[in-house]
Design a protein around this motif. Sequence first.
Motif, short mmCIF file in Angstrom:
data_model
loop_
_atom_site.label_atom_id
_atom_site.label_comp_id
_atom_site.label_asym_id
_atom_site.label_seq_id
_atom_site.Cartn_x
_atom_site.Cartn_y
_atom_site.Cartn_z
N SER A 92 0.83 -1.20 0.00
CA SER A 92 0.00 0.00 0.00
C SER A 92 0.87 1.25 0.00
N GLY A 93 0.21 2.40 -0.20
CA GLY A 93 0.93 3.67 -0.14
C GLY A 93 1.61 4.06 -1.44
N GLY A 94 1.30 3.36 -2.52
CA GLY A 94 1.92 3.68 -3.80
C GLY A 94 3.33 3.14 -3.89
N SER A 95 3.94 3.36 -5.05
CA SER A 95 5.30 2.85 -5.26
C SER A 95 6.36 3.73 -4.63
N ARG A 96 6.02 4.98 -4.33
CA ARG A 96 6.90 5.97 -3.69
C ARG A 96 7.87 6.63 -4.66
N VAL A 97 7.84 6.29 -5.95
CA VAL A 97 8.83 6.88 -6.86
C VAL A 97 8.60 8.38 -7.06
N LEU A 98 7.34 8.82 -7.02
CA LEU A 98 7.08 10.25 -7.14
C LEU A 98 7.42 10.96 -5.84
N VAL A 99 7.08 10.35 -4.72
CA VAL A 99 7.39 10.92 -3.41
C VAL A 99 8.89 11.10 -3.25
N GLU A 100 9.66 10.13 -3.71
CA GLU A 100 11.12 10.17 -3.58
C GLU A 100 11.80 10.92 -4.71
N GLY A 101 11.03 11.41 -5.68
CA GLY A 101 11.58 12.17 -6.80
C GLY A 101 12.41 11.34 -7.75
N ARG A 102 12.14 10.05 -7.85
CA ARG A 102 12.95 9.16 -8.68
C ARG A 102 12.47 9.13 -10.12
N ILE A 103 11.20 9.45 -10.34
CA ILE A 103 10.62 9.56 -11.68
C ILE A 103 9.74 10.80 -11.67
N SER A 104 9.70 11.52 -12.77
CA SER A 104 8.88 12.73 -12.82
C SER A 104 7.41 12.37 -13.00
N PRO A 105 6.49 13.19 -12.46
CA PRO A 105 5.07 12.95 -12.68
C PRO A 105 4.71 12.91 -14.16
N ARG A 106 5.36 13.75 -14.96
CA ARG A 106 5.07 13.77 -16.40
C ARG A 106 5.41 12.42 -17.04
N ALA A 107 6.59 11.89 -16.70
CA ALA A 107 7.00 10.61 -17.29
C ALA A 107 6.07 9.49 -16.87
N LEU A 108 5.68 9.48 -15.60
CA LEU A 108 4.80 8.41 -15.12
C LEU A 108 3.41 8.53 -15.74
N GLY A 109 2.95 9.77 -15.90
CA GLY A 109 1.64 9.98 -16.53
C GLY A 109 1.62 9.50 -17.96
N TRP A 110 2.66 9.81 -18.72
CA TRP A 110 2.72 9.35 -20.11
C TRP A 110 2.87 7.83 -20.19
N ALA A 111 3.56 7.23 -19.21
CA ALA A 111 3.67 5.77 -19.18
C ALA A 111 2.30 5.14 -18.97
#
Length: 302
Positions: free
Chosen positions: A83-102
């Motif tokens: 739970s709680g999501g993957s944390r990659v956005l919280v940790e700044g490891r992937i940009s929201p734009r990149a994840l959104g397009w994925a």
Amino acid sequence: MKERGALLRSWIQASRLPSQSYIALPLLLGQLVAVRARGETLEYGTLVGVQLFGFFDQLFIVYANDWADQETDRRNQTATVFSGGSRVLVEGRISPRALGWAAVACAGALLTVSVGLAVAQGAPGLVPLALAALGLLWAYSYSPLRLSYRGGGELLQMVGVAGVLPLYGYLAQGGSLGDFPWLLALSLLPTHLACSIATALPDEPSDRESGKRTVPVRLGGEGAVWAIAALNALTLALTPLGWAAVGLTVGWELLVPAAATLAVLSLRPAPPGSRLIQVRVAACITATLAGVGIPLLGLASR
């Protein structure tokens, strides 16, 4: 090279690959039901196509949910592997734009696979089912409905995993809509609802702070646990009817989900942030996956 390796690890983290089992097993169950009803074997090309649909569907779900829930996830101090999501956005490891397009790319891929399967198998119903899968996630996480925040998100998960996915696999392997074993799907609905409630247990503090009206927020942690146990008990009660619809009989195998359900009740106190709550959630997931996996194995062995 190190940067590429770190980026790859970040995308693997974002993909939350263990949750592929939630999607893969119901799809496979539906396929086996279809071919066993006709005394045939799986068409392996279709099998690959259906599971590829599931692969892209799971990635779409986790990427799109991470994007939609990023502010709530930033508040979450009790996240777990479940739970709680993957944390990659919280940790700044992937940009929201990149994840959104994925997420958009995965949505396009699952639709493309579904159109191809629909044409190849003469099963046009696969396309509206694929659209339904996308629509359920949209209603779950995005405006105007955003039911994961307003209440009812768990019901959407239940319908998708216990309804849409088995039916998709069934139709893809040549099953007729009129012959679909609705009693089997009905028997699986309660345990999938229980599982969707259980995975929200660790996030109750941040969900409450964010105004997210999950069942644990509305009933409290222990109240939600009793609801989980009651739902799993209902699935156990309905299982003989569900299995009979596909020619299976109930045996000792039901001890697995029954024991897992008892573990959910007995593992206490298990407040958010504790190690015990992770074991409790794992026990509930075990009960649900066993409810799908056991009839699947029964059909595979026939």
